[in-house]
Motif scaffolding. Structure first.
Motif, mmCIF file in Angstrom:
data_model
loop_
_atom_site.group_PDB
_atom_site.id
_atom_site.type_symbol
_atom_site.label_atom_id
_atom_site.label_comp_id
_atom_site.label_asym_id
_atom_site.label_seq_id
_atom_site.Cartn_x
_atom_site.Cartn_y
_atom_site.Cartn_z
ATOM 1 N N MET A 132 0.838 -1.212 0.000
ATOM 2 C CA MET A 132 0.000 0.000 0.000
ATOM 3 C C MET A 132 0.870 1.259 0.000
ATOM 4 N N GLY A 133 1.964 1.229 0.743
ATOM 5 C CA GLY A 133 2.879 2.372 0.775
ATOM 6 C C GLY A 133 3.490 2.639 -0.582
ATOM 7 N N ALA A 134 3.874 1.585 -1.301
ATOM 8 C CA ALA A 134 4.441 1.754 -2.639
ATOM 9 C C ALA A 134 3.402 2.341 -3.592
ATOM 10 N N ALA A 135 2.168 1.852 -3.501
ATOM 11 C CA ALA A 135 1.106 2.387 -4.354
ATOM 12 C C ALA A 135 0.821 3.843 -4.007
ATOM 13 N N PHE A 136 0.795 4.157 -2.713
ATOM 14 C CA PHE A 136 0.546 5.522 -2.265
ATOM 15 C C PHE A 136 1.670 6.443 -2.736
ATOM 16 N N ASN A 137 2.910 5.954 -2.686
ATOM 17 C CA ASN A 137 4.056 6.736 -3.137
ATOM 18 C C ASN A 137 3.934 7.049 -4.626
ATOM 19 N N ALA A 138 3.493 6.081 -5.420
ATOM 20 C CA ALA A 138 3.322 6.316 -6.851
ATOM 21 C C ALA A 138 2.262 7.394 -7.100
ATOM 22 N N ILE A 139 1.193 7.360 -6.322
ATOM 23 C CA ILE A 139 0.132 8.365 -6.470
ATOM 24 C C ILE A 139 0.661 9.758 -6.118
ATOM 25 N N ILE A 140 1.385 9.861 -5.021
ATOM 26 C CA ILE A 140 1.909 11.160 -4.591
ATOM 27 C C ILE A 140 2.947 11.678 -5.579
ATOM 28 N N THR A 141 3.808 10.798 -6.079
ATOM 29 C CA THR A 141 4.809 11.216 -7.067
ATOM 30 C C THR A 141 4.122 11.755 -8.314
ATOM 31 N N SER A 142 3.098 11.059 -8.772
ATOM 32 C CA SER A 142 2.350 11.532 -9.933
ATOM 33 C C SER A 142 1.670 12.865 -9.634
ATOM 34 N N LEU A 143 1.119 13.007 -8.435
ATOM 35 C CA LEU A 143 0.486 14.268 -8.052
ATOM 36 C C LEU A 143 1.478 15.421 -8.146
ATOM 37 N N VAL A 144 2.679 15.217 -7.626
ATOM 38 C CA VAL A 144 3.679 16.286 -7.635
ATOM 39 C C VAL A 144 4.154 16.570 -9.060
ATOM 40 N N GLU A 145 4.503 15.506 -9.803
ATOM 41 C CA GLU A 145 5.077 15.708 -11.130
ATOM 42 C C GLU A 145 4.048 16.131 -12.174
ATOM 43 N N ALA A 187 11.448 15.655 -4.107
ATOM 44 C CA ALA A 187 11.358 14.683 -3.012
ATOM 45 C C ALA A 187 10.842 15.340 -1.733
ATOM 46 N N VAL A 188 11.247 16.584 -1.479
ATOM 47 C CA VAL A 188 10.771 17.305 -0.294
ATOM 48 C C VAL A 188 9.266 17.567 -0.402
ATOM 49 N N ILE A 189 8.806 17.944 -1.576
ATOM 50 C CA ILE A 189 7.373 18.170 -1.777
ATOM 51 C C ILE A 189 6.616 16.862 -1.560
ATOM 52 N N ASN A 190 7.145 15.759 -2.124
ATOM 53 C CA ASN A 190 6.532 14.436 -1.910
ATOM 54 C C ASN A 190 6.436 14.123 -0.426
ATOM 55 N N PHE A 191 7.529 14.338 0.293
ATOM 56 C CA PHE A 191 7.573 14.040 1.728
ATOM 57 C C PHE A 191 6.534 14.855 2.494
ATOM 58 N N LEU A 192 6.442 16.131 2.177
ATOM 59 C CA LEU A 192 5.481 16.981 2.881
ATOM 60 C C LEU A 192 4.044 16.535 2.628
ATOM 61 N N ILE A 193 3.742 16.145 1.401
ATOM 62 C CA ILE A 193 2.391 15.690 1.094
ATOM 63 C C ILE A 193 2.102 14.368 1.788
ATOM 64 N N VAL A 194 3.045 13.423 1.710
ATOM 65 C CA VAL A 194 2.855 12.117 2.371
ATOM 66 C C VAL A 194 2.733 12.306 3.875
#
Length: 126
Positions: A23-36, A72-79
């Protein structure tokens, strides 16, 4: 040895951890896509155009590629923010559930004084 391995692999903790990793890997993919794909084009494109780059990953200064780090910082803040609210909601739900159970237990189990009063009243009736 195989029996021990089976017991280890099928314990609830190991299965829960495996599900959490997936679930964490899937969530990370969603957040990365959101940022990019959403945040960068909508909010950061003017800054990127001013810096003369097309993608946030291309940002660099004297050979230091800080654009990927910034992403990566933006990803971290969102997660981190999302997880904060998820944990806060889970804690609130747990507290409500615990409060409900406590009230049920209180109603179901009479106190010692109530029991003694009932016994006294029964003995008076006889």
């Amino acid at each position: 040895m195989i029996k021990e391995l089976k017991e280890f692999l099928f314990k609830a903790n190991v299965l829960d951890l495996a599900v959490a990793v997936v679930m964490g890997a899937a969530f990370n993919a969603i957040i990365t896509s959101l940022v990019e794909d959403v945040i960068t084009p909508l909010f950061l494109n003017p800054a990127l155009k001013a810096a003369g780059v097309a993608k946030i990953a291309d940002l660099s200064w004297n050979g230091v590629a800080y654009g990927s780090f910034l992403s990566a910082v933006i990803n971290f803040l969102i997660v981190g923010t999302t997880l904060f609210f998820v944990v806060k909601a889970a804690n609130a739900a747990t507290a409500l559930s615990k409060k409900g159970k406590d009230e049920e237990e209180t109603e179901a189990a009479p106190t010692q004084e109530e029991l003694l009063t009932e016994i006294r009243d029964l003995l008076k009736e006889k």
